[in-house]
Design a protein around this motif. Sequence first.
Motif, PDB file in Angstrom:
ATOM      1  N   CYS A  53       5.283 -75.782 -15.264  1.00  0.00           N
ATOM      2  CA  CYS A  53       6.688 -75.577 -15.353  1.00  0.00           C
ATOM      3  C   CYS A  53       7.242 -76.283 -16.590  1.00  0.00           C
ATOM      4  O   CYS A  53       7.153 -77.584 -16.826  1.00  0.00           O
ATOM      5  N   MET A  54       8.058 -75.656 -17.233  1.00  0.00           N
ATOM      6  CA  MET A  54       8.911 -76.338 -18.462  1.00  0.00           C
ATOM      7  C   MET A  54      10.101 -76.704 -18.261  1.00  0.00           C
ATOM      8  O   MET A  54      11.175 -76.899 -19.210  1.00  0.00           O
ATOM      9  N   PRO A  63      12.211 -76.615 -10.338  1.00  0.00           N
ATOM     10  CA  PRO A  63      13.305 -76.411  -9.391  1.00  0.00           C
ATOM     11  C   PRO A  63      12.882 -76.768  -8.055  1.00  0.00           C
ATOM     12  O   PRO A  63      11.751 -76.543  -7.759  1.00  0.00           O
ATOM     13  N   CYS A  95      12.682 -74.746 -17.727  1.00  0.00           N
ATOM     14  CA  CYS A  95      13.698 -74.073 -18.433  1.00  0.00           C
ATOM     15  C   CYS A  95      14.886 -73.482 -17.399  1.00  0.00           C
ATOM     16  O   CYS A  95      15.729 -73.117 -17.950  1.00  0.00           O
ATOM     17  N   GLY A  96      14.693 -73.154 -16.222  1.00  0.00           N
ATOM     18  CA  GLY A  96      15.773 -72.765 -15.287  1.00  0.00           C
ATOM     19  C   GLY A  96      15.954 -71.369 -15.162  1.00  0.00           C
ATOM     20  O   GLY A  96      16.988 -70.750 -14.579  1.00  0.00           O
ATOM     21  N   ASN A  97      15.082 -70.586 -15.964  1.00  0.00           N
ATOM     22  CA  ASN A  97      14.935 -69.095 -15.972  1.00  0.00           C
ATOM     23  C   ASN A  97      14.985 -68.561 -14.587  1.00  0.00           C
ATOM     24  O   ASN A  97      15.587 -67.569 -14.140  1.00  0.00           O
ATOM     25  N   ILE A 152      17.872 -76.008 -10.020  1.00  0.00           N
ATOM     26  CA  ILE A 152      17.286 -76.641 -10.848  1.00  0.00           C
ATOM     27  C   ILE A 152      17.911 -78.070 -11.510  1.00  0.00           C
ATOM     28  O   ILE A 152      17.376 -78.952 -11.874  1.00  0.00           O
ATOM     29  N   PRO A 176       8.602 -67.602 -17.848  1.00  0.00           N
ATOM     30  CA  PRO A 176       7.576 -67.589 -19.124  1.00  0.00           C
ATOM     31  C   PRO A 176       6.442 -68.232 -19.249  1.00  0.00           C
ATOM     32  O   PRO A 176       5.539 -67.821 -19.766  1.00  0.00           O
ATOM     33  N   SER A 188      10.328 -63.542 -13.956  1.00  0.00           N
ATOM     34  CA  SER A 188      11.323 -64.525 -14.691  1.00  0.00           C
ATOM     35  C   SER A 188      10.837 -65.619 -15.657  1.00  0.00           C
ATOM     36  O   SER A 188      11.182 -66.347 -16.366  1.00  0.00           O
TER      37      SER A 188
HETATM   38 FE1  SF4 Z   1       9.107 -71.196 -14.532  1.00  0.00          FE
HETATM   39 FE2  SF4 Z   1      11.125 -72.185 -16.089  1.00  0.00          FE
HETATM   40 FE3  SF4 Z   1      11.270 -71.980 -13.254  1.00  0.00          FE
HETATM   41 FE4  SF4 Z   1       9.706 -73.761 -14.206  1.00  0.00          FE
HETATM   42  S1  SF4 Z   1      11.885 -73.521 -14.532  1.00  0.00           S
HETATM   43  S2  SF4 Z   1       9.229 -72.188 -12.760  1.00  0.00           S
HETATM   44  S3  SF4 Z   1       9.030 -72.614 -16.186  1.00  0.00           S
HETATM   45  S4  SF4 Z   1      10.934 -70.116 -14.878  1.00  0.00           S
END
Ligand code: SF4
Length: 367
Positions: free
Chosen positions: A245-246, A198, A248-250, A260, A219, A217
């Motif tokens: 970072c994977m 992001p 994920c957009g959480n 993101i 993971p 938030s």
């Molecule tokens: Fe964490 Fe997912 Fe945000 Fe990357 S996109 S920083 S893995 S919450």
Amino acid sequence: MENRITDIGPPYYAQFFPPVIKKNYGKWKSHEIIEPGVLKYTSETGDVVYVVRVGTPRLATTDYIREVCEIADKYCDGYVRWTTRNNIEFHVTDEETLRALKEDLKSRKHPGGSYKFPIGGTGAGVTNIVHTQGWVHCHTPAIDASGIVKAVMDDLIDYFESMTLPAQVRIALACCLNMCGAVHCSDIAILGIHRKPPLIEDDRLEYVCEIPLVLASCPTGAIKPATVEIDGKKKKTVRVQESRCMFCGNCYTMCPAMPIADGEGDGVAILVGGKISNRVSAPKFSKLVIPYIPNEPPRWETTVKWVRKILETYAKHARKYERVGEWAERIGWERFFELCEIPFSSKTMDDYRLAYDTYRTSMHFRF
Ligand code: SF4
Ligand code: SF4
């Protein structure tokens, strides 16, 4: 409903049953597919119900819904059912009405000449795609959902209207790896992926985000608190450890100052071989076979091409009743890649095995 004290939650489904379904609930003796898109249910009471299944584009206009209701009023006493795969089912109880309903559905066409209510989606064919909503309503999509589904189903309509495949093929789409669609367990799955971490909008993050919530938030624990100086003022913000970072957009779900979506990085991945059925073999997770295809609105030509290629290669080589994943396992995944002419890379064949007890996924492949 009796004893119901609030109006929270869905209403009790039984109140929407057509009378013949209510009367025969729990008494159905058999069901059969008498032709593509038409099912016949026979009850021990002697009652018979014919179900005509038609595909919908899922995102429907009010005019379209009015037309569906008009058809239901005309042939089905006002009853109609939407299925979880975005089909509509019309129930009738005699063959004469069935004939008239089918003729009516086939006569309704779009101005371009295509069927408005294509009949199909049963048995050894492709039924409508389970999918999410993409750019229409969600905040983390990497791709559109309904647009790709429309392009793919337009291309595969012959397989929707027939039952010529070795077994049923369930296609799913999810517009990010939160996977609201059934991507992890479908024969062919289309997945929207982000490929970049992001962005962090330091100037406004502390005003619009709860920093402890943002940290919690993630993971993978990739987000840490930070302080920066902007125009001589200290501001609370965060930093992302990119190697963890994977994408994920959480964090963006919790914090609008961490967008993101990215026009160049976002795109489509294709997974293959999942299923939830335990017929013949145990349920399976899908495996990643194409790691990235660029977003190509409005018709997503490359995605459509690969879905068709995988489907037709399966149709040509699989044994009767064999699902896509069962076929690939029997011939070996190496051969699957060869037959489908999919270039193999180190990013393919993720089977989630390590994801059970680590944050990582695996790239398992037998050469
Ligand atoms: Fe964490 Fe997912 Fe945000 Fe990357 S996109 S920083 S893995 S919450
Ligand atoms: Fe939103 Fe992701 Fe679900 Fe799509 S799959 S609806 S982007 S959470």
